[in-house]
Design a protein around this motif. Structure first.
Motif, mmCIF file in Angstrom:
data_model
loop_
_atom_site.group_PDB
_atom_site.id
_atom_site.type_symbol
_atom_site.label_atom_id
_atom_site.label_comp_id
_atom_site.label_asym_id
_atom_site.label_seq_id
_atom_site.Cartn_x
_atom_site.Cartn_y
_atom_site.Cartn_z
ATOM 1 N N PHE A 136 0.827 -1.207 0.000
ATOM 2 C CA PHE A 136 0.000 0.000 0.000
ATOM 3 C C PHE A 136 0.865 1.261 0.000
ATOM 4 C CE2 PHE A 136 -2.014 3.387 2.504
ATOM 5 C CZ PHE A 136 -3.090 3.671 1.671
ATOM 6 N N VAL A 137 1.855 1.298 0.866
ATOM 7 C CA VAL A 137 2.715 2.485 0.944
ATOM 8 C C VAL A 137 3.410 2.726 -0.394
ATOM 9 C CG1 VAL A 137 4.766 3.470 2.048
ATOM 10 C CG2 VAL A 137 3.017 2.317 3.436
ATOM 11 N N ASN A 138 3.870 1.673 -1.048
ATOM 12 C CA ASN A 138 4.495 1.821 -2.362
ATOM 13 C C ASN A 138 3.502 2.359 -3.387
ATOM 14 O OD1 ASN A 138 7.048 0.981 -1.584
ATOM 15 N ND2 ASN A 138 6.695 -1.150 -2.132
ATOM 16 N N GLN A 139 2.242 1.946 -3.286
ATOM 17 C CA GLN A 139 1.217 2.454 -4.204
ATOM 18 C C GLN A 139 1.012 3.953 -4.062
ATOM 19 O OE1 GLN A 139 -2.588 0.537 -3.952
ATOM 20 N NE2 GLN A 139 -1.907 -1.354 -4.939
ATOM 21 N N LYS A 140 1.205 4.474 -2.863
ATOM 22 C CA LYS A 140 0.904 5.885 -2.603
ATOM 23 C C LYS A 140 2.030 6.822 -3.019
ATOM 24 C CE LYS A 140 -2.459 6.749 -1.240
ATOM 25 N NZ LYS A 140 -3.728 6.838 -1.988
ATOM 26 N N ILE A 141 3.153 6.283 -3.465
ATOM 27 C CA ILE A 141 4.270 7.125 -3.906
ATOM 28 C C ILE A 141 3.995 7.618 -5.319
ATOM 29 C CG2 ILE A 141 6.746 7.195 -4.394
ATOM 30 C CD1 ILE A 141 7.071 4.940 -2.329
ATOM 31 N N ASP A 142 4.077 8.901 -5.513
ATOM 32 C CA ASP A 142 3.865 9.478 -6.845
ATOM 33 C C ASP A 142 4.993 9.055 -7.778
ATOM 34 O OD1 ASP A 142 4.298 11.879 -8.892
ATOM 35 O OD2 ASP A 142 2.195 11.892 -8.266
ATOM 36 N N LYS A 143 4.646 8.707 -9.006
ATOM 37 C CA LYS A 143 5.637 8.191 -9.958
ATOM 38 C C LYS A 143 6.688 9.225 -10.340
ATOM 39 C CE LYS A 143 2.648 4.612 -11.915
ATOM 40 N NZ LYS A 143 1.671 4.737 -10.815
ATOM 41 N N ASP A 144 6.390 10.496 -10.160
ATOM 42 C CA ASP A 144 7.345 11.557 -10.499
ATOM 43 C C ASP A 144 8.080 12.089 -9.270
ATOM 44 O OD1 ASP A 144 6.627 11.489 -13.240
ATOM 45 O OD2 ASP A 144 4.876 12.740 -12.829
ATOM 46 N N TYR A 145 7.832 11.482 -8.117
ATOM 47 C CA TYR A 145 8.412 11.990 -6.881
ATOM 48 C C TYR A 145 9.905 11.662 -6.802
ATOM 49 C CZ TYR A 145 9.039 12.912 -1.895
ATOM 50 O OH TYR A 145 9.487 13.392 -0.693
ATOM 51 N N LYS A 146 10.680 12.606 -6.309
ATOM 52 C CA LYS A 146 12.112 12.417 -6.064
ATOM 53 C C LYS A 146 12.372 12.631 -4.579
ATOM 54 C CE LYS A 146 13.553 11.854 -10.396
ATOM 55 N NZ LYS A 146 12.216 11.849 -11.042
ATOM 56 N N ARG A 166 12.545 0.279 -3.601
ATOM 57 C CA ARG A 166 13.500 -0.804 -3.382
ATOM 58 C C ARG A 166 14.422 -0.565 -2.191
ATOM 59 N NH1 ARG A 166 15.435 -5.166 -6.001
ATOM 60 N NH2 ARG A 166 17.628 -5.712 -5.778
ATOM 61 N N TRP A 167 14.851 0.668 -1.990
ATOM 62 C CA TRP A 167 15.946 0.917 -1.068
ATOM 63 C C TRP A 167 15.577 1.683 0.205
ATOM 64 C CZ3 TRP A 167 19.456 -2.307 -2.219
ATOM 65 C CH2 TRP A 167 19.757 -2.607 -3.548
ATOM 66 N N ILE A 168 14.453 2.375 0.229
ATOM 67 C CA ILE A 168 14.106 3.157 1.412
ATOM 68 C C ILE A 168 13.282 2.292 2.373
ATOM 69 C CG2 ILE A 168 12.943 5.235 2.255
ATOM 70 C CD1 ILE A 168 15.466 5.720 0.583
ATOM 71 N N PRO A 169 13.669 2.236 3.664
ATOM 72 C CA PRO A 169 12.931 1.414 4.640
ATOM 73 C C PRO A 169 11.481 1.882 4.777
ATOM 74 C CG PRO A 169 15.064 2.094 5.521
ATOM 75 C CD PRO A 169 14.859 2.869 4.260
ATOM 76 N N LEU A 170 10.610 0.952 5.143
ATOM 77 C CA LEU A 170 9.186 1.247 5.236
ATOM 78 C C LEU A 170 8.893 2.408 6.178
ATOM 79 C CD1 LEU A 170 6.197 0.521 4.678
ATOM 80 C CD2 LEU A 170 6.352 -1.062 6.618
ATOM 81 N N THR A 171 9.490 2.379 7.357
ATOM 82 C CA THR A 171 9.200 3.433 8.327
ATOM 83 C C THR A 171 9.601 4.804 7.790
ATOM 84 O OG1 THR A 171 11.343 2.967 9.386
ATOM 85 C CG2 THR A 171 9.376 1.918 10.327
ATOM 86 N N LEU A 178 5.176 9.564 2.749
ATOM 87 C CA LEU A 178 3.721 9.451 2.795
ATOM 88 C C LEU A 178 3.100 10.520 3.681
ATOM 89 C CD1 LEU A 178 1.152 7.927 2.023
ATOM 90 C CD2 LEU A 178 1.582 6.362 3.946
ATOM 91 N N ASN A 179 3.624 10.686 4.891
ATOM 92 C CA ASN A 179 3.054 11.674 5.804
ATOM 93 C C ASN A 179 3.185 13.095 5.281
ATOM 94 O OD1 ASN A 179 2.319 9.666 7.547
ATOM 95 N ND2 ASN A 179 3.932 10.054 9.046
ATOM 96 N N PHE A 186 -0.611 9.124 10.777
ATOM 97 C CA PHE A 186 -1.385 8.102 11.485
ATOM 98 C C PHE A 186 -0.817 7.825 12.864
ATOM 99 C CE2 PHE A 186 -2.335 3.691 12.622
ATOM 100 C CZ PHE A 186 -3.710 3.639 12.437
ATOM 101 N N SER A 187 0.478 7.656 12.963
ATOM 102 C CA SER A 187 1.093 7.292 14.242
ATOM 103 C C SER A 187 0.887 8.376 15.295
ATOM 104 C CB SER A 187 2.583 7.014 14.058
ATOM 105 O OG SER A 187 3.257 8.171 13.593
ATOM 106 N N LYS A 188 0.862 9.625 14.874
ATOM 107 C CA LYS A 188 0.656 10.736 15.809
ATOM 108 C C LYS A 188 -0.788 10.791 16.290
ATOM 109 C CE LYS A 188 1.103 15.771 16.222
ATOM 110 N NZ LYS A 188 1.513 17.020 15.508
ATOM 111 N N ASN A 189 -1.719 10.545 15.379
ATOM 112 C CA ASN A 189 -3.131 10.650 15.711
ATOM 113 C C ASN A 189 -3.693 9.389 16.358
ATOM 114 O OD1 ASN A 189 -3.976 13.365 14.713
ATOM 115 N ND2 ASN A 189 -3.186 12.560 12.785
ATOM 116 N N TYR A 190 -3.072 8.241 16.066
ATOM 117 C CA TYR A 190 -3.562 6.972 16.616
ATOM 118 C C TYR A 190 -2.400 6.166 17.185
ATOM 119 C CZ TYR A 190 -7.592 8.308 13.776
ATOM 120 O OH TYR A 190 -8.639 8.992 13.219
ATOM 121 N N PRO A 191 -1.793 6.645 18.261
ATOM 122 C CA PRO A 191 -0.593 5.969 18.797
ATOM 123 C C PRO A 191 -0.852 4.548 19.264
ATOM 124 C CG PRO A 191 -1.420 7.648 20.320
ATOM 125 C CD PRO A 191 -2.165 7.836 19.039
#
Length: 259
Positions: A136-146, A166-171, A178-179, A186-191
């Motif tokens: 899901f997180v990979n889906q939310k990355i814009d294809k033109d994002y650097k 491929r190379w950036i850790p999920l967190t 994403l944030n 999410f983590s701030k609002n729903y700890p």
């Protein structure tokens, strides 16, 4: 218990039934798909029409020369659905497992089969649920994002869309990409819910990177964590995490069948 989810494909469209005849001829032969050769469509995609009027993006698979048209399902939902399918059995298997090994004097092959069964379904649950988050997180990355990442305070490394996945850790993808791009956290609002996701990731890492140590302490810790893990809380937290960033991506199936 959470009802099973609505199964969705990518890029779904809904067409009013009164408009269907404008897109699809009524006199099309029923066996039209059976006549399509894979060599004629191997570089193409297709649209499948459901009885409900939804159009599903699909791909062609080479079935011994014939073109088999398969819906392009959302892998996030496939992984989540697979984890959910194990949920119903986990508690009953756990109760049976603890009952046998705390009360029975004679342990037999059936006892070991139950042991294998429980840790099999729990491992699959954990791995698939965590895989749903990562997909899901990979889906939310814009294809033109650097993504510009400082390295050892000496230079800045620039990652493109594929390198980020491929190379950036999920967190880091969540906190730094994403944030910030969604202006949500999410983590701030729903700890409390984030804590269940953190525990899920920890257990997934234990499973995927199982270590061997003296006296098998790492194995013991893995099995103890699996026996005490909060499965229901974890899957509900993952559902809420995904829907927080994409509203109603995971929703109950309206079919009315509780399975």
């Amino acid at each position: 218990m959470m009802k099973h989810i609505k199964r969705k494909t990518l890029k779904e469209l809904s067409i009013p039934k009164e408009k269907l005849h404008e897109l699809f001829p009524e006199n099309a032969p029923d066996n039209l798909l059976k006549k399509i050769k894979y060599k004629d469509v191997k570089d193409k995609q297709a649209i499948l029409l459901m009885e409900s009027g939804e159009l599903l993006r699909s791909f062609f698979y080479n079935d011994n020369g014939k073109a088999c048209t398969i819906p392009l399902a959302n892998p996030v939902l496939i992984y989540f659905n697979l984890a959910q399918s194990h949920l119903r059995n986990i508690q009953s298997l756990r109760d049976s497992l603890l009952g046998i090994f705390s009360e029975e004097k004679n342990i037999n092959e059936d006892s070991l089969q139950l042991f294998y069964g429980y840790f099999g379904v729990t491992s699959s649950f954990v791995v698939m649920l965590m895989t749903a988050i990562e997909a899901f997180v990979n889906q939310k990355i814009d294809k033109d994002y650097k993504y510009h990442k400082p390295e050892q305070k000496k230079y800045v490394r620039v990652y493109d869309y594929f390198q980020i996945q491929r190379w950036i850790p999920l967190t880091e993808k969540i906190s730094e990409i994403l944030n910030k791009e969604s202006n949500k956290n999410f983590s701030k609002n729903y700890p409390n819910k984030q804590a269940y996701i953190n525990n899920l990731k920890e257990l997934r890492d234990f499973i995927v990177h199982t270590k061997a140590e003296n006296n098998y302490e790492s194995y013991i810790e893995l099995y103890r964590k699996s026996l005490s893990f909060k499965f229901n809380e974890a899957i509900e937290s993952v559902r809420d995490f995904i829907n927080y960033y994409e509203e109603n991506l995971i929703e109950p199936c309206p079919c009315g069948v509780d399975s």
